[in-house]
Design a protein around this motif. Sequence first.
Motif, mmCIF file in Angstrom:
data_model
loop_
_atom_site.group_PDB
_atom_site.id
_atom_site.type_symbol
_atom_site.label_atom_id
_atom_site.label_comp_id
_atom_site.label_asym_id
_atom_site.label_seq_id
_atom_site.Cartn_x
_atom_site.Cartn_y
_atom_site.Cartn_z
ATOM 1 N N PRO A 196 0.814 -1.218 0.000
ATOM 2 C CA PRO A 196 0.000 0.000 0.000
ATOM 3 C C PRO A 196 0.848 1.268 0.000
ATOM 4 O O PRO A 196 0.463 2.283 -0.579
ATOM 5 N N LEU A 197 2.007 1.201 0.621
ATOM 6 C CA LEU A 197 2.898 2.362 0.650
ATOM 7 C C LEU A 197 3.343 2.729 -0.768
ATOM 8 O O LEU A 197 3.363 3.902 -1.136
ATOM 9 N N ALA A 198 3.670 1.735 -1.575
ATOM 10 C CA ALA A 198 4.062 1.982 -2.963
ATOM 11 C C ALA A 198 2.898 2.519 -3.778
ATOM 12 O O ALA A 198 3.071 3.435 -4.599
ATOM 13 N N LYS A 199 1.717 1.972 -3.549
ATOM 14 C CA LYS A 199 0.533 2.459 -4.266
ATOM 15 C C LYS A 199 0.229 3.908 -3.897
ATOM 16 O O LYS A 199 -0.199 4.687 -4.732
ATOM 17 N N PHE B 63 -7.872 -3.756 -8.560
ATOM 18 C CA PHE B 63 -7.181 -4.290 -7.391
ATOM 19 C C PHE B 63 -7.876 -3.923 -6.088
ATOM 20 O O PHE B 63 -7.799 -4.678 -5.113
ATOM 21 N N ALA B 64 -8.574 -2.794 -6.041
ATOM 22 C CA ALA B 64 -9.364 -2.480 -4.852
ATOM 23 C C ALA B 64 -10.465 -3.531 -4.678
ATOM 24 O O ALA B 64 -10.726 -3.998 -3.568
ATOM 25 N N ARG B 65 -11.070 -3.912 -5.780
ATOM 26 C CA ARG B 65 -12.115 -4.938 -5.728
ATOM 27 C C ARG B 65 -11.544 -6.276 -5.250
ATOM 28 O O ARG B 65 -12.114 -6.934 -4.385
ATOM 29 N N TRP B 66 -10.401 -6.674 -5.811
ATOM 30 C CA TRP B 66 -9.819 -7.956 -5.427
ATOM 31 C C TRP B 66 -9.329 -7.947 -3.988
ATOM 32 O O TRP B 66 -9.434 -8.942 -3.288
ATOM 33 N N CYS B 67 -8.784 -6.828 -3.541
ATOM 34 C CA CYS B 67 -8.337 -6.748 -2.145
ATOM 35 C C CYS B 67 -9.519 -6.815 -1.195
ATOM 36 O O CYS B 67 -9.379 -7.231 -0.046
ATOM 37 N N GLN C 221 -7.424 -6.790 3.045
ATOM 38 C CA GLN C 221 -6.304 -5.854 3.204
ATOM 39 C C GLN C 221 -6.864 -4.437 3.101
ATOM 40 O O GLN C 221 -6.870 -3.832 2.034
ATOM 41 N N PHE C 222 -7.328 -3.892 4.202
ATOM 42 C CA PHE C 222 -8.007 -2.599 4.177
ATOM 43 C C PHE C 222 -7.086 -1.465 3.752
ATOM 44 O O PHE C 222 -7.511 -0.540 3.058
ATOM 45 N N MET C 223 -5.818 -1.519 4.151
ATOM 46 C CA MET C 223 -4.880 -0.484 3.712
ATOM 47 C C MET C 223 -4.714 -0.523 2.195
ATOM 48 O O MET C 223 -4.644 0.519 1.538
ATOM 49 N N LEU C 224 -4.668 -1.710 1.642
ATOM 50 C CA LEU C 224 -4.510 -1.848 0.202
ATOM 51 C C LEU C 224 -5.791 -1.467 -0.540
ATOM 52 O O LEU C 224 -5.726 -0.890 -1.625
ATOM 53 N N VAL C 225 -6.946 -1.760 0.025
ATOM 54 C CA VAL C 225 -8.215 -1.324 -0.570
ATOM 55 C C VAL C 225 -8.249 0.200 -0.633
ATOM 56 O O VAL C 225 -8.587 0.790 -1.669
ATOM 57 N N PHE C 226 -7.859 0.839 0.463
ATOM 58 C CA PHE C 226 -7.850 2.302 0.509
ATOM 59 C C PHE C 226 -6.855 2.871 -0.499
ATOM 60 O O PHE C 226 -7.183 3.798 -1.250
ATOM 61 N N ALA C 227 -5.638 2.336 -0.527
ATOM 62 C CA ALA C 227 -4.606 2.847 -1.435
ATOM 63 C C ALA C 227 -5.034 2.693 -2.896
ATOM 64 O O ALA C 227 -4.858 3.620 -3.700
ATOM 65 N N ASN C 228 -5.623 1.552 -3.243
ATOM 66 C CA ASN C 228 -6.082 1.343 -4.612
ATOM 67 C C ASN C 228 -7.274 2.225 -4.948
ATOM 68 O O ASN C 228 -7.394 2.704 -6.078
ATOM 69 N N GLN D 66 -3.471 7.468 -17.497
ATOM 70 C CA GLN D 66 -4.463 7.688 -16.448
ATOM 71 C C GLN D 66 -5.567 6.633 -16.492
ATOM 72 O O GLN D 66 -6.115 6.266 -15.454
ATOM 73 N N SER D 67 -5.889 6.136 -17.680
ATOM 74 C CA SER D 67 -6.863 5.047 -17.781
ATOM 75 C C SER D 67 -6.333 3.783 -17.114
ATOM 76 O O SER D 67 -7.067 3.090 -16.397
ATOM 77 N N VAL D 68 -5.058 3.499 -17.326
ATOM 78 C CA VAL D 68 -4.446 2.327 -16.701
ATOM 79 C C VAL D 68 -4.420 2.495 -15.184
ATOM 80 O O VAL D 68 -4.725 1.553 -14.436
ATOM 81 N N ILE D 69 -4.080 3.683 -14.708
ATOM 82 C CA ILE D 69 -4.061 3.939 -13.266
ATOM 83 C C ILE D 69 -5.455 3.766 -12.678
ATOM 84 O O ILE D 69 -5.638 3.106 -11.648
ATOM 85 N N ALA D 70 -6.463 4.334 -13.337
ATOM 86 C CA ALA D 70 -7.840 4.240 -12.836
ATOM 87 C C ALA D 70 -8.348 2.799 -12.867
ATOM 88 O O ALA D 70 -8.949 2.327 -11.889
ATOM 89 N N MET D 71 -8.093 2.096 -13.965
ATOM 90 C CA MET D 71 -8.605 0.728 -14.090
ATOM 91 C C MET D 71 -7.881 -0.235 -13.151
ATOM 92 O O MET D 71 -8.522 -1.090 -12.534
ATOM 93 N N SER D 72 -6.569 -0.103 -13.034
ATOM 94 C CA SER D 72 -5.852 -1.020 -12.136
ATOM 95 C C SER D 72 -6.202 -0.737 -10.684
ATOM 96 O O SER D 72 -6.341 -1.664 -9.881
ATOM 97 N N GLY D 73 -6.375 0.538 -10.330
ATOM 98 C CA GLY D 73 -6.798 0.864 -8.972
ATOM 99 C C GLY D 73 -8.158 0.278 -8.648
ATOM 100 O O GLY D 73 -8.368 -0.288 -7.575
ATOM 101 N N THR D 74 -9.080 0.395 -9.593
ATOM 102 C CA THR D 74 -10.430 -0.149 -9.392
ATOM 103 C C THR D 74 -10.405 -1.675 -9.293
ATOM 104 O O THR D 74 -10.996 -2.260 -8.382
#
Length: 115
Positions: free
Chosen positions: A39-42, A76-80, A87-94, A66-74
């Motif tokens: 999450p720190l890296a994200k 991985f937040a879902r998978w976390c 992994q709540f910290m990772l959900v928040f970071a994503n 920015q599309s890649v950033i938005a889609m990967s964040g969405t």
Amino acid sequence: MGPIKKLQAFVCAQTFWPQFMVRWFQAEKGPFTIFFYCPLAKCGISVANIYDIIKKPVDTINPVQQSVIAMSGTLFARWCWILKPRQFMLVFANSVMASTGIIQLWRKFQSGQSV
């Protein structure tokens, strides 16, 4: 015992740490695990994007990036959120990463510049 476990044992053996810090060092999701640094890296990506939102002009926004950033964040937040243990910290970071990507895309398309 691997090098990380040795480092963890060495740090926890120091007597100047308060007890709550020692418990945090020994935690399942503490700073000696990947669950802390991922999450720190994200967050680093999100901080860079927030800086760009504040300081950079709209014509420098790359919609593909920015599309890649938005889609990967969405994604991985879902998978976390689905995986156990959550992994709540990772959900928040994503989620923050996805939000900053969406804001950047919104800025680009609001400006009316061609892609």
